[in-house]
Design a protein around this motif. Structure first.
Motif, PDB file in Angstrom:
ATOM      1  N   SER A 173       0.838  -1.210   0.000  1.00  0.00           N
ATOM      2  CA  SER A 173       0.000   0.000   0.000  1.00  0.00           C
ATOM      3  C   SER A 173       0.873   1.261   0.000  1.00  0.00           C
ATOM      4  N   ASN A 198      -5.252   1.839   4.739  1.00  0.00           N
ATOM      5  CA  ASN A 198      -6.199   0.802   4.271  1.00  0.00           C
ATOM      6  C   ASN A 198      -6.484  -0.340   5.227  1.00  0.00           C
ATOM      7  N   TRP A 199      -5.550  -0.656   6.145  1.00  0.00           N
ATOM      8  CA  TRP A 199      -5.718  -1.838   6.987  1.00  0.00           C
ATOM      9  C   TRP A 199      -5.738  -1.443   8.454  1.00  0.00           C
ATOM     10  N   ARG A 239      -1.584   1.655  -4.151  1.00  0.00           N
ATOM     11  CA  ARG A 239      -2.164   2.395  -3.032  1.00  0.00           C
ATOM     12  C   ARG A 239      -3.554   1.897  -2.621  1.00  0.00           C
ATOM     13  N   GLU A 240      -4.288   1.321  -3.550  1.00  0.00           N
ATOM     14  CA  GLU A 240      -5.692   0.990  -3.274  1.00  0.00           C
ATOM     15  C   GLU A 240      -5.863  -0.304  -2.477  1.00  0.00           C
ATOM     16  N   SER A 241      -4.808  -1.149  -2.402  1.00  0.00           N
ATOM     17  CA  SER A 241      -4.886  -2.460  -1.715  1.00  0.00           C
ATOM     18  C   SER A 241      -6.085  -3.289  -2.188  1.00  0.00           C
ATOM     19  N   PRO A 261      -9.918  -5.069   1.015  1.00  0.00           N
ATOM     20  CA  PRO A 261      -8.844  -5.261   1.991  1.00  0.00           C
ATOM     21  C   PRO A 261      -9.417  -5.678   3.347  1.00  0.00           C
TER      22      PRO A 261
END
Ligand code: NDP
Ligand code: MG
Length: 381
Positions: A173, A198-199, A239-241, A261
């Motif tokens: 990411s 994202n996570w 970047r979007e995972s 994700p």
């Protein structure tokens, strides 16, 4: 086939999501373990009714025993208890979701007892990959990846065991500091590093994602899990995972695995493999994602990634030194005792240390201590 599971690290991010999957499908849980969170461990034990529960901290053993006195559940503690819970009779699959290289010995204990391993605990492969993979081969047990990238690669490789793999495209990411310069990273705080785009994960891996050490460790993990050369693993910032990783075959065909994700998908795949079941998660809507982007990682700013890649090329105990130093450095950073950039700068110094050639559990544990001591000397804390 339904597994009987023993779960180490049940109170953490991966552990709790593993129990969500078990709850959704009614999978039996035979063992649970955590470091110190006895309140949550008690709640989990009351819900899932395992045969045995382990609390690593020996000073909490008595009080957990009292909490669970009416349940008949056996309560153990310490490294011995952790290894015993990993190798529990009645369980056929160990889900290892502890954080840090403390997961190595229980993994080896479970393999020796013939259990398959669903492995989230990447530090175990970084530090002891040679021992773990050899033991798994000898015992004929499977190491099923839980880390989303490795699960993606594993999924892409299904049905292609005889085909030549050119390379693995391991997606990243980029973490919260993607695009920043060294000067901009000079004063970042733990609070900023803990904000992953994202996570939602435990603190240690979130910092590792900010330094890109996590991606370096994942390259090492891929080398061990898929038996490829370090040069065959390429990191791609995405970047979007949404793409969790890709593989390129001899004919240049590239396969990717995509999804929202959410770690429950790779966790569940390790539990249901080779079958698939509906997962308690959202579905991927490509129309709302819109665009997928790709970029090269900046290994000059994010020295941890460069150092981890160099360590696996150097081989032997160098990944152990890097991992041991990193565990110590991340803890010091979270305590506010060192700066963000000191993590990468100090970890790079591990490659200068002399180490013995021999790779055994004893030399790994000694190198880990050596790395932690070197960190304190170098950082002056
Ligand atoms: P957390 O910090 O959220 O949880 C760690 C867990 O390990 C907790 O249950 C903790 O117990 C337990 N633990 C720590 N030390 C010991 C010990 N000595 N003995 C027994 N239990 C111990 O971490 P995560 O769940 O985020 O990560 C776990 C592992 O999975 C890491 O190796 C990480 O790199 C990997 N991973 C995580 C991902 C994620 O999305 N979170 C994604 C991919 C990989 P307590 O709560 O009592 O402290
Ligand atoms: Mg990952």
């Amino acid at each position: 086939m339904q597994h009987h599971i023993s779960l180490l690290g049940s109170t953490g991010s991966i552990g709790r999501q593993t129990l969500e999957v078990c709850r959704a499908h009614g999978y039996p849980v035979e063992g649970l373990a955590a470091y110190s969170n006895e309140a949550l461990l008690e709640m989990q034990a009351r819900e899932f009714r395992p045969r045995q529960v382990c609390i690593y901290r020996e000073d909490l053993w008595q009080s957990l025993k009292i909490r669970l006195a009416d349940t008949g559940i056996r309560v153990v503690c310490g490294m011995e208890g952790l290894c015993e819970t990993a190798a529990l009779s009645g369980a056929d699959l160990l889900v290892n979701a502890v954080v840090g290289m403390v997961g190595l010995q229980p993994t080896l204990a479970a393999i020796a007892a013939g259990k398959d391993i669903a492995l989230a605990n990447k530090e175990t492969l970084v530090t002891g990959g040679a021992l773990v993979m050899r033991a798994a081969r000898e015992q004929g047990v499977r190491i099923l990846p839980v880390d989303s990238e490795h699960s993606a690669i594993f999924q892409c490789l299904q049905g292609y065991s005889g085909c030549r793999l050119n390379k693995i495209l391991l997606t990243a990411s980029g973490g919260p500091f993607f695009g920043k310069t060294r000067a901009e990273l000079q004063h970042v705080t733990a609070e900023q590093a803990l904000k992953h785009p994202n996570w939602k994960m435990g603190a240690k891996i979130t910092v590792d994602s900010a330094t890109l050490m996590n991606k370096g460790f994942e390259c090492i993990e891929a080398v061990w899990l898929f038996g490829c050369a370090p040069e065959q693993v390429e990191v791609v910032v995405h970047r979007e995972s949404i793409i969790h990783s890709m593989v390129e075959f001899a004919d240049y065909a590239v396969l990717a695995q995509m999804g929202v994700p959410d770690m429950k998908i790779p966790i569940q795949y390790a539990l249901t493999y080779p079958e698939r079941q509906p997962c308690p998660t959202g579905r991927l809507d490509l129309f709302s994602v819109g665009t997928l982007t790709f970029a090269r990682p900046d290994t000059e700013t994010f020295l941890c990634l460069k150092t981890a890649l160099r360590a696996i090329q150097m081989g032997g105990l160098y990944p152990t030194l890097v991992n041991g130093a990193n565990e110590e450095l991340v803890a010091l950073f979270l305590q506010g005792k060192i700066s963000f950039l000191q993590i990468g700068d100090t970890v790079a110094r591990m490659l200068e240390l002399p180490v013995p050639e021999e790779l055994t559990l004893e030399t790994i544990l000694a190198a880990e201590r050596q790395a932690r001591e070197a960190v304190h000397t170098i950082c002056g804390v």
